[in-house]
Design an enzyme around this catalytic site. Structure first.
Site, mmCIF file in Angstrom:
data_model
loop_
_atom_site.group_PDB
_atom_site.id
_atom_site.type_symbol
_atom_site.label_atom_id
_atom_site.label_comp_id
_atom_site.label_asym_id
_atom_site.label_seq_id
_atom_site.Cartn_x
_atom_site.Cartn_y
_atom_site.Cartn_z
ATOM 1 N N HIS A 1 6.109 12.403 29.396
ATOM 2 C CA HIS A 1 7.396 12.036 29.437
ATOM 3 C C HIS A 1 8.090 12.202 28.167
ATOM 4 O O HIS A 1 7.426 11.804 27.144
ATOM 5 C CB HIS A 1 7.280 10.634 29.983
ATOM 6 C CG HIS A 1 7.101 10.727 31.444
ATOM 7 N ND1 HIS A 1 7.680 9.382 32.150
ATOM 8 C CD2 HIS A 1 6.914 11.359 32.211
ATOM 9 C CE1 HIS A 1 7.546 9.656 33.280
ATOM 10 N NE2 HIS A 1 6.922 10.871 33.471
ATOM 11 N N TYR B 1 14.347 1.239 33.153
ATOM 12 C CA TYR B 1 14.238 -0.419 32.876
ATOM 13 C C TYR B 1 15.561 -0.755 33.142
ATOM 14 O O TYR B 1 16.468 -0.393 32.509
ATOM 15 C CB TYR B 1 13.644 -0.569 31.222
ATOM 16 C CG TYR B 1 12.204 -0.377 31.144
ATOM 17 C CD1 TYR B 1 11.407 -1.239 31.142
ATOM 18 C CD2 TYR B 1 11.890 0.901 30.625
ATOM 19 C CE1 TYR B 1 10.017 -1.064 30.832
ATOM 20 C CE2 TYR B 1 10.700 1.306 30.304
ATOM 21 C CZ TYR B 1 9.634 0.364 30.312
ATOM 22 O OH TYR B 1 8.421 0.441 29.955
ATOM 23 N N PRO C 1 4.555 -6.807 29.924
ATOM 24 C CA PRO C 1 4.359 -5.250 30.198
ATOM 25 C C PRO C 1 5.773 -4.240 29.781
ATOM 26 O O PRO C 1 5.713 -3.287 29.901
ATOM 27 C CB PRO C 1 4.387 -5.252 31.533
ATOM 28 C CG PRO C 1 4.771 -6.599 32.256
ATOM 29 C CD PRO C 1 4.496 -7.648 31.105
ATOM 30 N N LYS D 1 2.821 -1.770 26.011
ATOM 31 C CA LYS D 1 2.094 -1.865 24.765
ATOM 32 C C LYS D 1 0.684 -2.117 25.023
ATOM 33 O O LYS D 1 0.062 -1.947 24.153
ATOM 34 C CB LYS D 1 2.790 -2.781 23.709
ATOM 35 C CG LYS D 1 4.129 -2.328 23.486
ATOM 36 C CD LYS D 1 4.144 -1.138 22.560
ATOM 37 C CE LYS D 1 4.962 -0.033 22.756
ATOM 38 N NZ LYS D 1 4.732 1.358 22.490
ATOM 39 N N TYR E 1 8.532 2.469 21.089
ATOM 40 C CA TYR E 1 8.049 2.894 22.554
ATOM 41 C C TYR E 1 7.263 3.969 22.409
ATOM 42 O O TYR E 1 5.874 3.919 23.234
ATOM 43 C CB TYR E 1 9.451 3.515 23.321
ATOM 44 C CG TYR E 1 9.002 3.459 24.909
ATOM 45 C CD1 TYR E 1 9.166 2.595 25.601
ATOM 46 C CD2 TYR E 1 8.459 4.780 25.407
ATOM 47 C CE1 TYR E 1 8.731 2.529 27.070
ATOM 48 C CE2 TYR E 1 8.328 4.866 26.563
ATOM 49 C CZ TYR E 1 8.445 3.927 27.470
ATOM 50 O OH TYR E 1 7.754 3.943 28.998
#
Length: 392
Positions: A75, A203, A295, A299, A387
């Protein structure tokens, strides 16, 4: 009592423990892994599925990445949703790096399947595990199996046995400090054999609460919503959960949701937790034994992998180069990365969830922050850097 000797005894056969054992064995260092449950139980745990480059690189270093390369999904970004739009975070464009979607279960399976052929000894269903003399240079572990008591003597013990394992509990309370934030909600997850609604993760922050759209493969999806800790899966039949996901993810994502029966549903509580130091005497902690992250931001597994990278380098230097300095600095180096990841996971959780004590002002701040992120390359870059994973 039956006894054996080894250089490193590893408690816990999850991904952290198995990864560490493979890295040590590849350098000729003797180690034994013990696990309180069965291998099937370990593989039955449904966990994260986004891998940073540090985790990918460790599997490649071991030559255990063939299935990952064939089945993993790279991704180049992910999305934040604010109820009106998708805010795309172009992590490849902003950092030059990517992440991979590959389930923790699959990574653990790869490590587990390679253990026996590569001479990595794993003892499953070891009961009553206890650590002894960890403050000395001659620690040992006792456990029972098949009605017999056993003992493992080692130079070092590595606790990779999770939040509830015996390793951290063996450290005197006066020798460490725990930092903890328990969140007032959990993530209700559903796993289904349906195609994902979006090519990259979403998200979502909605006035009704948080939602996450993720995937394990092009044909298997994982969705979450946050729910009060008082609620259980029985409160959420499949159709009700799909309806709520469609609302929270927004109309664009909802239009592409494919519904299907749940393969698995569960509620996972959220907490932020750090124990320091991560070394006491001859005991080193790694992964969830030393720290937990919510979550949000994916990580947990990757922090365990970075711990293992530091720890394996330290142990290899100690045994093969007679250099104790890298191991002496293990806790300090690992914690520096841990706290940065804790900060990112906490801040993203705070941004994307509604807390019970929040009022109209807090909601307005979330909306303003998301609007700023949508219009600021600098803000997006900071998110992308965290991220994709900070450097070791």
């Amino acid at each position: 009592m039956a006894g054996v000797k080894t250089q490193v005894a590893i408690v816990g056969a999850g991904p952290a423990g198995l990864l560490l054992a493979h890295l040590l064995k590849a350098e000729g260092i003797d180690c034994i892994v013990i696990e309180r449950v069965s291998g099937d139980y370990v593989l039955g745990r449904i966990r994260a599925g986004v891998l940073e480059q540090v985790t990918i690189d460790l599997m490649a270093r071991l030559g255990l990445d063939s299935r990952m390369k064939a089945e993993g999904l790279y991704h180049e970004g992910f999305n934040l949703a604010d109820g009106r739009r998708l805010i795309h975070i172009d992590i490849a464009g902003l950092t030059g790096k990517r992440v991979m979607v590959y389930g923790q279960t699959e990574l653990t399976r790869d490590l587990m399947d390679a253990a026996s052929p590569r001479g990595v000894e794993v003892i499953y269903e070891a009961a009553n595990v206890a650590l002894h003399d960890i403050e000395t240079d001659a620690p040992h572990i006792t456990y029972s199996k098949d009605g017999l008591n056993h003992r493992i003597d080692a130079r070092f013990i590595c606790g990779c046995d999770g939040f509830h394992g015996p390793s951290r509990q063996a450290i005197p309370k006066s020798a460490g400090k725990a930092y903890e934030r328990v969140y007032p909600f959990g993530w209700l997850g559903i796993l289904a054999d349906v195609p994902p609604c979006e090519a990259e993760l979403i998200y979502a922050n909605h006035e009704r609460g948080f939602a996450l759209a993720s995937m394990r493969s092009p044909t298997r999806s994982r969705y979450y919503i946050d729910v009060p800790l008082s609620e259980t899966v029985d409160d959420w039949p499949d159709e009700k959960l799909w309806d709520e996901l469609a609302i929270r993810l927004g109309p664009d994502a909802a239009a592409h949701i494919t519904r299907g029966p749940a393969l698995e549903k569960s509620v996972a509580p959220l907490r932020s937790f750090v124990f320091e130091p991560m070394r006491y005497g001859s005991l080193m902690l790694a992964g969830d034994a030393a720290h937990i992250v919510p979550p949000t931001g994916a990580k947990g597994l990757n922090l365990a992998a970075s711990d293992v990278a530091y720890l394996s380098d330290g142990l290899i230097a100690y045994f093969n180069k007679q250099d104790s300095a890298p191991l002496a600095s293990y806790s300090e180096k690992a914690l520096a990365r841990v706290w940065k990841s804790e900060r990112f996971s906490w801040s993203l959780t705070r941004l994307m969830h509604r807390f019970p004590e929040d009022g109209s002002f807090e909601r307005a701040m979330q909306v303003a922050e998301l609007d700023y992120i949508a219009s600021s390359k600098a803000a997006q870059t900071a998110i992308a850097e965290n991220y994709v994973g900070l450097p070791l």
